[in-house]
Design an enzyme around this catalytic site. Sequence first.
Site, PDB file in Angstrom:
ATOM      1  N   LYS A 143      49.125 -15.560 -17.975  1.00  0.00           N
ATOM      2  CA  LYS A 143      50.008 -15.823 -19.304  1.00  0.00           C
ATOM      3  C   LYS A 143      49.780 -16.785 -20.336  1.00  0.00           C
ATOM      4  CE  LYS A 143      53.421 -15.893 -15.269  1.00  0.00           C
ATOM      5  NZ  LYS A 143      54.382 -16.760 -14.760  1.00  0.00           N
ATOM      6  N   GLY A 144      48.792 -17.507 -20.078  1.00  0.00           N
ATOM      7  CA  GLY A 144      48.368 -18.630 -20.819  1.00  0.00           C
ATOM      8  C   GLY A 144      48.639 -18.672 -22.295  1.00  0.00           C
ATOM      9  N   GLU A 146      42.115 -16.291 -25.953  1.00  0.00           N
ATOM     10  CA  GLU A 146      42.336 -17.285 -24.841  1.00  0.00           C
ATOM     11  C   GLU A 146      43.025 -18.462 -25.117  1.00  0.00           C
ATOM     12  OE1 GLU A 146      42.543 -17.520 -21.733  1.00  0.00           O
ATOM     13  OE2 GLU A 146      41.140 -16.650 -20.556  1.00  0.00           O
ATOM     14  N   ASP A 147      43.578 -18.967 -24.014  1.00  0.00           N
ATOM     15  CA  ASP A 147      44.196 -20.233 -24.321  1.00  0.00           C
ATOM     16  C   ASP A 147      43.153 -21.365 -24.067  1.00  0.00           C
ATOM     17  OD1 ASP A 147      43.823 -19.630 -21.731  1.00  0.00           O
ATOM     18  OD2 ASP A 147      45.863 -20.611 -20.882  1.00  0.00           O
ATOM     19  N   PHE A 173      43.359 -32.579 -17.588  1.00  0.00           N
ATOM     20  CA  PHE A 173      44.064 -31.352 -17.457  1.00  0.00           C
ATOM     21  C   PHE A 173      45.307 -31.460 -18.534  1.00  0.00           C
ATOM     22  CE2 PHE A 173      47.568 -28.641 -15.868  1.00  0.00           C
ATOM     23  CZ  PHE A 173      46.741 -27.624 -15.272  1.00  0.00           C
ATOM     24  N   ASP A 215      50.283 -24.273 -18.500  1.00  0.00           N
ATOM     25  CA  ASP A 215      51.042 -24.753 -17.883  1.00  0.00           C
ATOM     26  C   ASP A 215      50.589 -25.741 -16.626  1.00  0.00           C
ATOM     27  OD1 ASP A 215      49.921 -22.531 -15.997  1.00  0.00           O
ATOM     28  OD2 ASP A 215      50.866 -22.876 -14.502  1.00  0.00           O
ATOM     29  N   ARG A 271      54.913 -24.771 -20.595  1.00  0.00           N
ATOM     30  CA  ARG A 271      54.302 -23.676 -21.581  1.00  0.00           C
ATOM     31  C   ARG A 271      55.217 -23.765 -22.835  1.00  0.00           C
ATOM     32  NH1 ARG A 271      50.857 -20.259 -18.402  1.00  0.00           N
ATOM     33  NH2 ARG A 271      51.590 -19.922 -16.240  1.00  0.00           N
ATOM     34  N   ASP A 276      37.562 -23.018 -19.339  1.00  0.00           N
ATOM     35  CA  ASP A 276      37.520 -24.082 -18.441  1.00  0.00           C
ATOM     36  C   ASP A 276      36.135 -24.043 -17.573  1.00  0.00           C
ATOM     37  OD1 ASP A 276      38.311 -26.563 -16.940  1.00  0.00           O
ATOM     38  OD2 ASP A 276      38.994 -25.413 -15.298  1.00  0.00           O
TER      39      ASP A 276
END
Length: 182
Positions: free
Chosen positions: A50-51, A106-107, A159, A166, A172, A110
Amino acid sequence: MQITDREKFKSSINRVIITREEIQNAVAKAGRMLSEEYEGKPLLLVSVLKGAFVFLSDLCRAVDIPCEVGFMAAKSYFADTQSSGSVEITMDLAQDISKYHVVIVEDIIDTGRTLSEIIKLLRQREPLSLKVLTLLDKPERRVVELDADYSLFTIPDHFVIGYGLDYGEYFRNLPYIADFKE
Ligand code: IMP
Ligand code: MG
């Protein structure tokens, strides 16, 4: 975890690290770049839910050439030491991507494990071309070799929440990127 309290919600937002305005400027620039690069070509912007839904929704409005959007969802099951092979596609694209120049939106990248599996899968479908555009990149965390073609912001190993990202499904909806405080 369920949060319904506004004060508790706010107390988890430590510090804004990328403001709404900085995001808007970077998104506008990315939109112009895509509009130039893909002019006259069938363009499909693919988001992995969902990001990336917030980023994609702003980005597609910053593009002023014809384009389509597509969505996928994936679940990852990586053990800590494992770097590939454990991604299940829970929702697939509706488009036959062999007819498109595909940009994965993409959000954040990582470890890179989820995205690298998705790239492998989409490559097998032989799109006209395949590139990756990410809002955020945390290169220090990478466990597989993967570089985005375009990355809007590089951030340290913290983070972060907001603008689609989220913690426990919350935050979000923040219009900026912030450091998360437990
Ligand atoms: P990876 O690159 O396979 O490790 O997975 C990246 C995914 O982990 C992203 O798409 C996010 O959903 C999540 N993620 C990684 N870092 C963060 C963060 O700082 N905040 C929120 N989600 C994150
Ligand atoms: Mg994601």
